[in-house]
Every structure is written in C-alpha cells, then in structure tokens.
Design a protein around this motif. Structure first.
Motif, PDB file in Angstrom:
ATOM      1  N   MET A   7     -29.310 100.233  77.207  1.00 25.63           N
ATOM      2  CA  MET A   7     -28.968  99.096  76.627  1.00 25.63           C
ATOM      3  C   MET A   7     -30.246  98.327  76.399  1.00 25.63           C
ATOM      4  O   MET A   7     -31.125  98.524  76.968  1.00 25.63           O
ATOM      5  N   LEU A   8     -29.733  97.383  75.337  1.00 28.96           N
ATOM      6  CA  LEU A   8     -30.902  96.632  74.919  1.00 28.96           C
ATOM      7  C   LEU A   8     -31.661  95.476  75.783  1.00 28.96           C
ATOM      8  O   LEU A   8     -30.535  94.962  76.566  1.00 28.96           O
ATOM      9  N   ASN A   9     -32.577  95.185  75.578  1.00 28.43           N
ATOM     10  CA  ASN A   9     -33.393  94.154  76.687  1.00 28.43           C
ATOM     11  C   ASN A   9     -32.992  92.806  75.498  1.00 28.43           C
ATOM     12  O   ASN A   9     -33.591  92.465  74.722  1.00 28.43           O
ATOM     13  N   TRP A  10     -31.867  92.145  76.045  1.00 33.58           N
ATOM     14  CA  TRP A  10     -31.311  91.083  75.007  1.00 33.58           C
ATOM     15  C   TRP A  10     -32.269  89.865  75.118  1.00 33.58           C
ATOM     16  O   TRP A  10     -32.090  89.240  74.130  1.00 33.58           O
ATOM     17  N   THR A  11     -32.852  89.580  76.306  1.00 30.53           N
ATOM     18  CA  THR A  11     -33.778  88.466  76.141  1.00 30.53           C
ATOM     19  C   THR A  11     -34.680  88.507  75.492  1.00 30.53           C
ATOM     20  O   THR A  11     -35.413  87.865  74.780  1.00 30.53           O
ATOM     21  N   GLU A  12     -35.507  89.794  75.456  1.00 31.63           N
ATOM     22  CA  GLU A  12     -36.764  90.127  74.582  1.00 31.63           C
ATOM     23  C   GLU A  12     -36.480  90.186  73.287  1.00 31.63           C
ATOM     24  O   GLU A  12     -37.029  89.814  72.044  1.00 31.63           O
ATOM     25  N   LEU A  28     -33.788  88.728  71.873  1.00 30.61           N
ATOM     26  CA  LEU A  28     -33.673  87.287  71.209  1.00 30.61           C
ATOM     27  C   LEU A  28     -34.991  86.521  70.890  1.00 30.61           C
ATOM     28  O   LEU A  28     -35.141  85.953  69.610  1.00 30.61           O
ATOM     29  N   LYS A  29     -35.965  86.735  71.567  1.00 34.58           N
ATOM     30  CA  LYS A  29     -37.197  86.422  71.381  1.00 34.58           C
ATOM     31  C   LYS A  29     -37.875  86.755  69.941  1.00 34.58           C
ATOM     32  O   LYS A  29     -38.322  86.137  69.002  1.00 34.58           O
ATOM     33  N   GLU A  30     -37.859  88.184  69.991  1.00 31.31           N
ATOM     34  CA  GLU A  30     -38.352  89.003  68.847  1.00 31.31           C
ATOM     35  C   GLU A  30     -37.580  88.419  67.472  1.00 31.31           C
ATOM     36  O   GLU A  30     -38.222  88.163  66.329  1.00 31.31           O
ATOM     37  N   LEU A  31     -36.255  88.160  67.627  1.00 30.66           N
ATOM     38  CA  LEU A  31     -35.402  87.916  66.342  1.00 30.66           C
ATOM     39  C   LEU A  31     -35.791  86.550  65.879  1.00 30.66           C
ATOM     40  O   LEU A  31     -35.822  86.260  65.007  1.00 30.66           O
ATOM     41  N   LEU A  32     -35.726  85.629  66.999  1.00 25.90           N
ATOM     42  CA  LEU A  32     -36.157  84.142  66.538  1.00 25.90           C
ATOM     43  C   LEU A  32     -37.532  83.958  65.831  1.00 25.90           C
ATOM     44  O   LEU A  32     -37.646  83.197  65.015  1.00 25.90           O
ATOM     45  N   SER A  33     -38.493  85.035  66.163  1.00 25.62           N
ATOM     46  CA  SER A  33     -39.796  85.118  65.795  1.00 25.62           C
ATOM     47  C   SER A  33     -39.498  85.597  64.425  1.00 25.62           C
ATOM     48  O   SER A  33     -40.217  84.949  63.361  1.00 25.62           O
ATOM     49  N   ARG A  34     -38.882  86.591  64.162  1.00 25.84           N
ATOM     50  CA  ARG A  34     -38.765  87.052  62.663  1.00 25.84           C
ATOM     51  C   ARG A  34     -37.924  86.059  61.812  1.00 25.84           C
ATOM     52  O   ARG A  34     -38.381  85.982  60.710  1.00 25.84           O
ATOM     53  N   ILE A  35     -36.985  85.392  62.277  1.00 26.33           N
ATOM     54  CA  ILE A  35     -36.264  84.645  61.752  1.00 26.33           C
ATOM     55  C   ILE A  35     -37.401  83.186  61.293  1.00 26.33           C
ATOM     56  O   ILE A  35     -37.231  82.572  60.086  1.00 26.33           O
ATOM     57  N   GLY A  36     -37.880  83.035  62.094  1.00 27.12           N
ATOM     58  CA  GLY A  36     -39.094  81.953  61.897  1.00 27.12           C
ATOM     59  C   GLY A  36     -40.059  82.479  60.625  1.00 27.12           C
ATOM     60  O   GLY A  36     -40.305  81.417  59.891  1.00 27.12           O
ATOM     61  N   GLU A  37     -40.393  83.523  60.435  1.00 21.71           N
ATOM     62  CA  GLU A  37     -41.205  84.199  59.613  1.00 21.71           C
ATOM     63  C   GLU A  37     -40.413  84.055  58.165  1.00 21.71           C
ATOM     64  O   GLU A  37     -40.994  83.615  57.084  1.00 21.71           O
ATOM     65  N   ILE A  38     -39.241  84.308  58.292  1.00 16.89           N
ATOM     66  CA  ILE A  38     -38.474  84.286  56.821  1.00 16.89           C
ATOM     67  C   ILE A  38     -38.200  82.758  56.763  1.00 16.89           C
ATOM     68  O   ILE A  38     -38.264  82.534  55.493  1.00 16.89           O
ATOM     69  N   GLY A  39     -38.129  81.819  57.563  1.00 11.25           N
ATOM     70  CA  GLY A  39     -38.031  80.470  57.279  1.00 11.25           C
ATOM     71  C   GLY A  39     -39.287  80.134  56.647  1.00 11.25           C
ATOM     72  O   GLY A  39     -39.200  79.047  55.709  1.00 11.25           O
ATOM     73  N   LYS A  40     -40.459  80.464  57.040  1.00 15.00           N
ATOM     74  CA  LYS A  40     -41.710  80.374  56.228  1.00 15.00           C
ATOM     75  C   LYS A  40     -41.620  80.564  54.762  1.00 15.00           C
ATOM     76  O   LYS A  40     -42.264  80.034  53.800  1.00 15.00           O
ATOM     77  N   LEU A  41     -41.276  81.959  54.670  1.00 16.49           N
ATOM     78  CA  LEU A  41     -41.333  82.527  53.449  1.00 16.49           C
ATOM     79  C   LEU A  41     -40.175  82.112  52.443  1.00 16.49           C
ATOM     80  O   LEU A  41     -40.349  82.068  51.229  1.00 16.49           O
ATOM     81  N   SER A  42     -39.066  81.755  53.131  1.00 10.55           N
ATOM     82  CA  SER A  42     -37.884  81.155  52.250  1.00 10.55           C
ATOM     83  C   SER A  42     -37.018  80.041  52.978  1.00 10.55           C
ATOM     84  O   SER A  42     -35.926  80.248  53.468  1.00 10.55           O
ATOM     85  N   PRO A  43     -37.747  78.908  53.099  1.00 10.74           N
ATOM     86  CA  PRO A  43     -37.286  77.831  53.811  1.00 10.74           C
ATOM     87  C   PRO A  43     -35.809  77.348  53.239  1.00 10.74           C
ATOM     88  O   PRO A  43     -34.898  77.141  54.087  1.00 10.74           O
ATOM     89  N   ASP A  44     -35.306  77.417  52.222  1.00 12.37           N
ATOM     90  CA  ASP A  44     -34.028  77.136  51.719  1.00 12.37           C
ATOM     91  C   ASP A  44     -32.945  78.102  52.158  1.00 12.37           C
ATOM     92  O   ASP A  44     -31.908  77.562  52.406  1.00 12.37           O
ATOM     93  N   THR A  45     -33.334  79.589  52.309  1.00 13.41           N
ATOM     94  CA  THR A  45     -32.456  80.202  53.062  1.00 13.41           C
ATOM     95  C   THR A  45     -32.179  79.782  54.389  1.00 13.41           C
ATOM     96  O   THR A  45     -30.883  79.882  54.456  1.00 13.41           O
ATOM     97  N   VAL A  46     -33.029  79.790  55.199  1.00 10.92           N
ATOM     98  CA  VAL A  46     -32.966  79.368  56.445  1.00 10.92           C
ATOM     99  C   VAL A  46     -32.327  78.074  56.847  1.00 10.92           C
ATOM    100  O   VAL A  46     -31.356  77.913  57.849  1.00 10.92           O
ATOM    101  N   GLY A  47     -32.897  77.041  55.776  1.00 12.26           N
ATOM    102  CA  GLY A  47     -32.054  75.692  56.085  1.00 12.26           C
ATOM    103  C   GLY A  47     -30.614  75.865  55.700  1.00 12.26           C
ATOM    104  O   GLY A  47     -29.898  74.995  56.194  1.00 12.26           O
TER     105      GLY A  47
END
Length: 116
Positions: free
Chosen positions: A1-6, A8-27
């Motif tokens: 099974m997936l390590n869900w807590t890790e 989650l951390k990785e996902l939020l980090s990647r979404i943060g990167e997307i937010g920097k590159l495309s703030p209107d999309t994440v906003g």
C-alpha cells in the motif's frame, strides 16, 4: 500500500510548485474548493465525507489522502467513513448498470434497431 502521509507531503509540495508557475490555476481551484464553506448548509465533516465518496468514484489518490486527513481532523469516525464509502460503491454499481443500458441502446442503434 501507499505511504499516504508521505504522499500527502509530496503532493502538497508539487501543488505548491504548480501554484508558483500558474497561480491563477491553483487560486481558481482553491476558490471552488472553499465555496461550500461559505454557505454553511453542510458542516465540514459532512463535506469531507462527501469528498471521500467522490474521491473513490473519480479514483483520485490525491483526493483520498487530502480528504482522509481532513475527515479525521473534522471528527469523522472510521464507521462514518466506511458508510460514506458504501454510498460511493453503490453509486458506482448503479452508474455501471445505467451505462450498461446505454451501451445496449447504442448497440441497438448501430444494428439499426429501435431501442424502444
């Protein structure tokens, strides 16, 4: 099974990167995500239980980890989560049955037969 807590951390980090590159999309996503909170018709726990059921039906691992953590934070019990997931299972089965009927209708149409 997936390590869900890790995950989650990785996902939020990647979404943060997307937010920097495309703030209107994440906003825009955040605006949609927060819209339900403003009406006050459903409590946060209920919204998270619905989110988990939808996460299952859309097969979204990111949604599963985010909303599992949020549902627990809002006080959802394992039993409540299981019941919400039962609704998702029933809806998927029901949707499969409805779309099976649509397939048979399409088959009849392609065979040149009336579906009624």
């Amino acid at each position: 099974m997936l390590n869900w807590t890790e995950y989650l951390k990785e996902l939020l980090s990647r979404i943060g990167e997307i937010g920097k590159l495309s703030p209107d999309t994440v906003g825009g996503y955040q605006m949609l995500s927060n819209a339900g909170k403003k009406t006050g018709h459903l409590d946060a726990k209920t919204r998270e239980l619905i989110s988990l059921a939808v996460a299952v039906t859309t097969r979204c691992d990111g949604c599963i980890t985010v909303h599992s953590a949020a549902a627990l934070k809002q006080g959802a019990s394992r039993e409540e989560i299981a019941e919400a997931l039962g609704v998702a299972v029933a809806m998927n089965a029901g949707a499969a049955l409805v779309y099976s009927a649509r397939v048979m209708d399409a088959v009849a149409a392609h065979e040149g037969k009336s579906s009624s």
